[in-house]
Design a protein around this motif. Structure first.
Motif, PDB file in Angstrom:
ATOM      1  N   UNK A 165       6.472  12.545   5.896  1.00  0.00           N
ATOM      2  CA  UNK A 165       6.660  11.830   4.640  1.00  0.00           C
ATOM      3  C   UNK A 165       7.283  10.456   4.872  1.00  0.00           C
ATOM      4  N   UNK A 166       8.194  10.367   5.817  1.00  0.00           N
ATOM      5  CA  UNK A 166       8.801   9.073   6.143  1.00  0.00           C
ATOM      6  C   UNK A 166       7.746   8.076   6.608  1.00  0.00           C
ATOM      7  N   UNK A 167       6.843   8.540   7.467  1.00  0.00           N
ATOM      8  CA  UNK A 167       5.790   7.661   7.985  1.00  0.00           C
ATOM      9  C   UNK A 167       4.844   7.238   6.862  1.00  0.00           C
ATOM     10  N   UNK A 168       4.496   8.168   5.990  1.00  0.00           N
ATOM     11  CA  UNK A 168       3.584   7.837   4.899  1.00  0.00           C
ATOM     12  C   UNK A 168       4.253   6.903   3.900  1.00  0.00           C
ATOM     13  N   UNK A 169       5.523   7.111   3.641  1.00  0.00           N
ATOM     14  CA  UNK A 169       6.283   6.225   2.754  1.00  0.00           C
ATOM     15  C   UNK A 169       6.218   4.787   3.263  1.00  0.00           C
ATOM     16  N   UNK A 170       6.473   4.612   4.546  1.00  0.00           N
ATOM     17  CA  UNK A 170       6.443   3.263   5.136  1.00  0.00           C
ATOM     18  C   UNK A 170       5.053   2.636   5.009  1.00  0.00           C
ATOM     19  N   UNK A 171       4.015   3.427   5.217  1.00  0.00           N
ATOM     20  CA  UNK A 171       2.659   2.882   5.125  1.00  0.00           C
ATOM     21  C   UNK A 171       2.295   2.507   3.690  1.00  0.00           C
ATOM     22  N   UNK A 172       2.786   3.278   2.716  1.00  0.00           N
ATOM     23  CA  UNK A 172       2.522   2.964   1.316  1.00  0.00           C
ATOM     24  C   UNK A 172       3.197   1.661   0.891  1.00  0.00           C
ATOM     25  N   UNK A 173       4.427   1.467   1.343  1.00  0.00           N
ATOM     26  CA  UNK A 173       5.138   0.225   1.028  1.00  0.00           C
ATOM     27  C   UNK A 173       4.407  -0.963   1.651  1.00  0.00           C
ATOM     28  N   UNK A 174       4.025  -0.810   2.898  1.00  0.00           N
ATOM     29  CA  UNK A 174       3.318  -1.897   3.585  1.00  0.00           C
ATOM     30  C   UNK A 174       1.988  -2.218   2.897  1.00  0.00           C
ATOM     31  N   UNK A 175       1.296  -1.200   2.455  1.00  0.00           N
ATOM     32  CA  UNK A 175       0.015  -1.422   1.790  1.00  0.00           C
ATOM     33  C   UNK A 175       0.195  -2.162   0.470  1.00  0.00           C
ATOM     34  N   UNK A 176       1.231  -1.780  -0.274  1.00  0.00           N
ATOM     35  CA  UNK A 176       1.489  -2.460  -1.543  1.00  0.00           C
ATOM     36  C   UNK A 176       1.875  -3.924  -1.327  1.00  0.00           C
ATOM     37  N   UNK A 177       2.455  -4.218  -0.190  1.00  0.00           N
ATOM     38  CA  UNK A 177       2.870  -5.592   0.112  1.00  0.00           C
ATOM     39  C   UNK A 177       1.722  -6.473   0.602  1.00  0.00           C
ATOM     40  N   UNK A 178       0.589  -5.872   0.900  1.00  0.00           N
ATOM     41  CA  UNK A 178      -0.507  -6.633   1.516  1.00  0.00           C
ATOM     42  C   UNK A 178      -1.811  -6.559   0.720  1.00  0.00           C
ATOM     43  N   UNK A 179      -1.702  -6.480  -0.604  1.00  0.00           N
ATOM     44  CA  UNK A 179      -2.891  -6.440  -1.456  1.00  0.00           C
ATOM     45  C   UNK A 179      -3.601  -7.797  -1.409  1.00  0.00           C
ATOM     46  N   UNK A 180      -4.896  -7.759  -1.220  1.00  0.00           N
ATOM     47  CA  UNK A 180      -5.692  -8.984  -1.155  1.00  0.00           C
ATOM     48  C   UNK A 180      -5.640  -9.730  -2.484  1.00  0.00           C
ATOM     49  N   UNK A 181      -5.326 -11.021  -2.416  1.00  0.00           N
ATOM     50  CA  UNK A 181      -5.296 -11.857  -3.620  1.00  0.00           C
ATOM     51  C   UNK A 181      -3.980 -11.827  -4.360  1.00  0.00           C
ATOM     52  N   UNK A 182      -3.022 -11.038  -3.904  1.00  0.00           N
ATOM     53  CA  UNK A 182      -1.733 -10.946  -4.591  1.00  0.00           C
ATOM     54  C   UNK A 182      -0.935 -12.230  -4.419  1.00  0.00           C
ATOM     55  N   UNK A 183      -0.209 -12.611  -5.457  1.00  0.00           N
ATOM     56  CA  UNK A 183       0.653 -13.794  -5.453  1.00  0.00           C
ATOM     57  C   UNK A 183       2.080 -13.372  -5.766  1.00  0.00           C
ATOM     58  N   UNK A 184       3.010 -14.170  -5.250  1.00  0.00           N
ATOM     59  CA  UNK A 184       4.434 -13.959  -5.548  1.00  0.00           C
ATOM     60  C   UNK A 184       4.904 -12.542  -5.200  1.00  0.00           C
ATOM     61  N   UNK A 185       4.472 -12.033  -4.079  1.00  0.00           N
ATOM     62  CA  UNK A 185       4.841 -10.676  -3.676  1.00  0.00           C
ATOM     63  C   UNK A 185       6.315 -10.603  -3.275  1.00  0.00           C
ATOM     64  N   UNK A 186       7.015  -9.639  -3.831  1.00  0.00           N
ATOM     65  CA  UNK A 186       8.430  -9.423  -3.509  1.00  0.00           C
ATOM     66  C   UNK A 186       8.695  -7.917  -3.406  1.00  0.00           C
ATOM     67  N   UNK A 187       9.620  -7.570  -2.537  1.00  0.00           N
ATOM     68  CA  UNK A 187       9.993  -6.159  -2.366  1.00  0.00           C
ATOM     69  C   UNK A 187      11.501  -6.017  -2.490  1.00  0.00           C
ATOM     70  N   UNK A 188      11.931  -4.956  -3.124  1.00  0.00           N
ATOM     71  CA  UNK A 188      13.354  -4.689  -3.298  1.00  0.00           C
ATOM     72  C   UNK A 188      13.619  -3.189  -3.190  1.00  0.00           C
ATOM     73  N   UNK A 189      14.768  -2.815  -2.639  1.00  0.00           N
ATOM     74  CA  UNK A 189      15.108  -1.392  -2.608  1.00  0.00           C
ATOM     75  C   UNK A 189      15.484  -0.903  -3.999  1.00  0.00           C
ATOM     76  N   UNK A 190      15.237   0.356  -4.240  1.00  0.00           N
ATOM     77  CA  UNK A 190      15.592   0.992  -5.516  1.00  0.00           C
ATOM     78  C   UNK A 190      16.622   2.072  -5.223  1.00  0.00           C
TER      79      UNK A 190
END
Length: 303
Positions: A165-190
């Motif tokens: 689950x830890x590995x999949x969590x990391x891959x999901x975050x990375x995928x959300x950060x690299x969407x094609x055409x995305x602008x103003x991408x930011x990540x924050x811990x919750x």
């Protein structure tokens, strides 16, 4: 004369027989004498080996007569084990958000949750809602919410469910950060949302309008929760505020994480040290809605 000669012959025969017997006794004596040092050496060697074995085993007993299991060859190596997965069930996805939350996030679609397809509801599940507040010539406000769950079972080959689950969590975050055409991408811990949680914000321009996407990825033990929430002002309507959307997505994620423990009762850890190989190594189970409603790559994967 003849009798004397016979007596001499008899005497000679007796002397020869006596000599042969003496020679035989002498040979036997020599053999026995030669055998004594060999026996002594053998006894000394055995004594020396016994002393060495006693020193190695920490006692004076013969290792061959030691209790079973006391030596390295006493048994085969134990089978490898892996920590048992904490959670064995998933909640009913469409029943996860409270009525209040759904009304706030998807006001026109709170009662129309669409359950995603799944071949194993104990491993994966998802539900999506869409809302279109049509104001006619003044434009429309669109909202789309998707909540998906992916549970990992412990397996001796793949490792513990939590590590997977830890590995999949990391891959999901990375995928959300690299969407094609995305602008103003930011990540924050919750904070306060499972063991790990991250929210990824970005803007995405589509022909229908400007979408603002919020993806919250959270992990609780061996379960990964992904919440996709986006909004858009269509036909000239104002684009929704990113901060407001993010808070709404985080609220939905907190409810989803809490529902995992609720679905498992007291969340007791199973007694079994290992589970069967997990079928849940694939991507997020959420079913893809329309293109205009789901700009996030993480929200368009099929279950």
């Amino acid at each position: 004369m003849q009798r004397v000669a016979v007596q001499r012959d008899d005497q000679r025969d007796r002397n020869e027989r006596n000599a042969q017997r003496r020679a035989g006794r002498l040979r036997r004596g020599l053999v026995c004498a030669a055998a004594v040092p060999a026996v002594a050496l053998f006894a000394a060697a055995c004594s020396s080996d016994s002393d060495a074995a006693a020193k190695e085993t920490g006692g004076g007993s013969n290792p061959a007569t030691a209790p079973a299991g006391s030596g390295s060859d006493a048994g085969t190596a134990p089978s490898p084990t892996v920590q048992a997965a904490k959670y064995q069930k998933l909640p009913e996805p469409c029943a996860v958000p409270s009525k209040k939350t759904l009304t706030a996030l998807v006001p026109k679609g709170a009662k129309s949750g669409k359950k995603g397809t799944s071949d194993d509801v104990a491993t994966r599940g998802s539900c999506s809602w869409s809302s279109l507040d049509n104001n006619g010539v003044k434009g429309s406000q669109f909202r789309w919410l998707n909540i998906s769950f992916l549970r990992f079972a412990s397996d001796t080959n793949r490792g513990s469910g939590e590590k997977q689950a830890e590995a999949y969590y990391a891959s999901q975050v990375q995928e959300a950060q690299s969407v094609t055409g995305a602008k103003n991408t930011k990540s924050e811990p919750v904070t306060g949302t499972g063991d790990q949680a991250t929210v990824v914000h970005y803007d995405l321009k589509k022909k229908e309008g400007a979408f603002r996407q919020q993806t919250v990825v959270a992990r609780v033990a061996n379960v990964v929760v992904t919440v996709d929430y986006n909004g858009a002002g269509l036909a000239g309507e104002k684009t929704p505020d990113a901060g407001t959307l993010a808070k709404s997505a985080e609220k939905a994620a907190k409810e989803a994480v809490a529902s995992v423990a609720t679905a498992n009762g007291s969340a007791t850890t199973p007694s079994s040290p290992a589970a069967t190989p997990s079928k849940s190594a694939s991507k997020s189970p959420s079913k893809s809605p329309s293109a205009s409603a789901s700009p996030s790559k993480s929200s368009t994967k099929k279950g």
